[in-house]
Design an enzyme around this catalytic site. Structure first.
Site, short mmCIF file in Angstrom:
data_model
loop_
_atom_site.label_atom_id
_atom_site.label_comp_id
_atom_site.label_asym_id
_atom_site.label_seq_id
_atom_site.Cartn_x
_atom_site.Cartn_y
_atom_site.Cartn_z
N HIS B 60 0.84 -1.20 0.00
CA HIS B 60 0.00 0.00 0.00
C HIS B 60 0.87 1.24 0.00
CE1 HIS B 60 0.93 -0.56 4.24
NE2 HIS B 60 0.42 0.62 4.53
N HIS B 62 1.58 3.81 1.82
CA HIS B 62 2.08 4.58 2.95
C HIS B 62 3.60 4.55 2.86
CE1 HIS B 62 -1.77 4.31 5.62
NE2 HIS B 62 -1.72 5.44 4.95
N ASP B 64 6.17 4.40 4.64
CA ASP B 64 7.07 3.44 5.31
C ASP B 64 7.08 2.08 4.62
OD1 ASP B 64 4.39 3.33 6.33
OD2 ASP B 64 5.07 2.05 7.96
N HIS B 65 6.26 1.93 3.57
CA HIS B 65 6.24 0.67 2.82
C HIS B 65 6.83 0.80 1.42
CE1 HIS B 65 3.82 -1.85 5.62
NE2 HIS B 65 3.65 -0.65 6.14
#
Lengths: 321, 321
Positions: B60, B62, B64-65
């Site tokens: 997804h 976000h 941090d991914h």
């Protein structure tokens, strides 16, 4: 001031050197120059608090110099930063951040002021205090950030895309307050001390006038740190580094690779040293090493032969300026 | 297969745990699931070669991914990657990469195929071989990547923005070749061995017919690894993890923070364990820990009480599947 290299590799990280980032630390606050991927982790390793970082200066829009921005900016939002932050960088950086915000990749909930600095010269006069105005007028140096005790100047350097070099210049400080002389003169401890230190004449209880020069030592010039990367050797770097206490200059290659340096808009270690010589800088800190140099000794040797006060920047190894 | 957690922290990195990324390693190649900032450095630390990475799966959008994507993709260009790369992710990831390319922040000079996977269900039948077709038809699992020996399935899980869970499923392998039995049967060493192993009847020099079942042991089912993060506990995760050898599931919080887990679209450790129970998974690997847990023992204890075969993912500590 204190300088902490947070990333000293060019292009991509190695296990020893992260990509570009440098902290310039003053009392109670610090400034970040460039923000390559992984900088937020390097900031943690250095023991620096992101909340005390007041401004970020990006040199140019190559990923290894700013891919760490979205993560760092978002982490400060997660950590509920309230303090305002200034971000100075080349044209395009606002569009980049706006795009990330529009795609909902970047979320910033604290005041963030973005200042794009282009290549046009500035009239001068934005500087606070005579010194900085004089400096801005002298050449193409441009005041891009100001605080009570220092100013940051920028001007375009010579990379293969538009890039900015920076100069952090502390304002001159008054001389040290001589407590013994003040007491001998009969100045009562208290507010009069502060007024004298701030440069004002004061009237003593017995009616005499005390002058700052009676109690202050000689004025102390501010320290200067220049940051020049990525760039070929150029007049702009010499101007940015004029009589700097520390010149941080890229040294991507050794002399035998000078054709490559020229082609890709970089400097050899020897060229960095020559910039140090011509600018009258006191010390030179080499950084932004090509990953081909597992051992950077050849870079140090090449530069030291031209400019003796040369050092190698290593991640997280701090220098006192 | 081998699983190497490259980042196990949620939201922001800590000094012990980087942000989300997991390598699933097979012979001669590997797959990357999520690519938080700093993943390229973690890949180096794990001793993995980016050139052997054949596909990246993003859950997804976000930061941090996936904030590590621009750096990793650019580094492979610098390193003159030639091999093609597949990037699977949620809608929006193509616009993100296109924007970075347009701003000249991202430079990719090798074949990169971007596949956006949306929430619509698929008719099934893209799977190669009966098994995968059957699996795709069974539920909403969707084949998003296929190789000779395995397939990767995806389906939307339950985060606060659109997110995908993944399932890597090896195709069943034929039984082990029994050399003794083949020799006793009079099969001459050479090409006939290979034809029998591939499932074909062969004619022996004396005219007899040898069948694969004469020389092969029982067929071996392929291994399955499921990757479910970020998500609330949900039916889709249970389906992705059905009888998996390893379920990698997020466990951002402990039970006492379940209101927070629900609000932000995450799971507690206990909920992750419940998904493992209901899916019939053999092992559970907890990851994506809130940075408030300096010590993750409470998460392990909470999950283990519900599902015994629970382990904690730690950066760079690999697991054999």
């Amino acid at each position: 001031m204190k300088v902490i290299p947070l990333g000293t590799s060019s292009g991509k990280p190695t296990l020893k050197r992260n990509v570009s980032a440098t902290a310039v630390v003053r009392e109670g606050e610090w400034l970040l120059f460039d923000c390559g991927e992984g900088t937020q982790t390097q900031i943690q390793r250095a023991g620096l608090s992101p909340n005390r970082m007041t401004a970020i200066f990006i040199t140019h829009l190559h990923g290894d110099h700013f891919n760490g921005l979205p993560g760092l900016l978002s982490t400060m939002a997660l950590d509920r930063r309230e303090r305002s932050l200034t971000l100075v960088g080349p044209p395009g950086i606002r569009e980049y951040l706006d795009t990330l915000a529009r795609l909902k990749i970047l979320f910033v909930n604290y005041p963030l002021e973005v200042r794009e600095v282009d290549g046009r010269s500035q009239g001068g006069g934005e500087g606070r205090g005579e010194e900085s105005v004089a400096k801005a007028r002298e050449g193409r140096l441009r005041v891009v950030y100001e605080a009570a005790e220092y100013a940051v100047y920028a001007q375009p350097i010579d990379h293969r895309i538009f890039a900015l070099g920076y100069r952090v210049e502390e304002r001159p400080r008054p001389g040290r307050f001589d407590l013994e002389r003040a007491r001998a003169l009969g100045v009562p401890e208290g507010p009069l001390f502060g007024r004298l230190q701030a440069g004002n004449d004061v009237e003593l209880p017995d009616g005499r006038i005390a002058h700052p020069s009676d109690v202050l030592g000689p004025g102390r010039p501010g320290k200067v740190v220049a940051y020049c990367t990525d760039t070929r050797p150029c007049a702009a770097s010499i101007e940015l580094a004029r009589e700097a206490d520390l010149l941080i200059h890229e040294a991507t290659y050794t002399h035998d690779l000078s054709a490559e340096a020229r082609e890709f808009g970089h400097s050899t270690a020897g060229q960095a040293a020559q910039v140090a010589v011509e600018s009258g800088a006191r010390r030179l800190l080499l950084t932004h090493f090509s990953t081909r140099f597992g051992d950077v000794t050849p870079l140090l040797e090449e530069a030291s032969a031209i400019f003796e006060e040369t050092e190698i920047a290593n991640d997280l190894v701090e220098l006192e300026v």
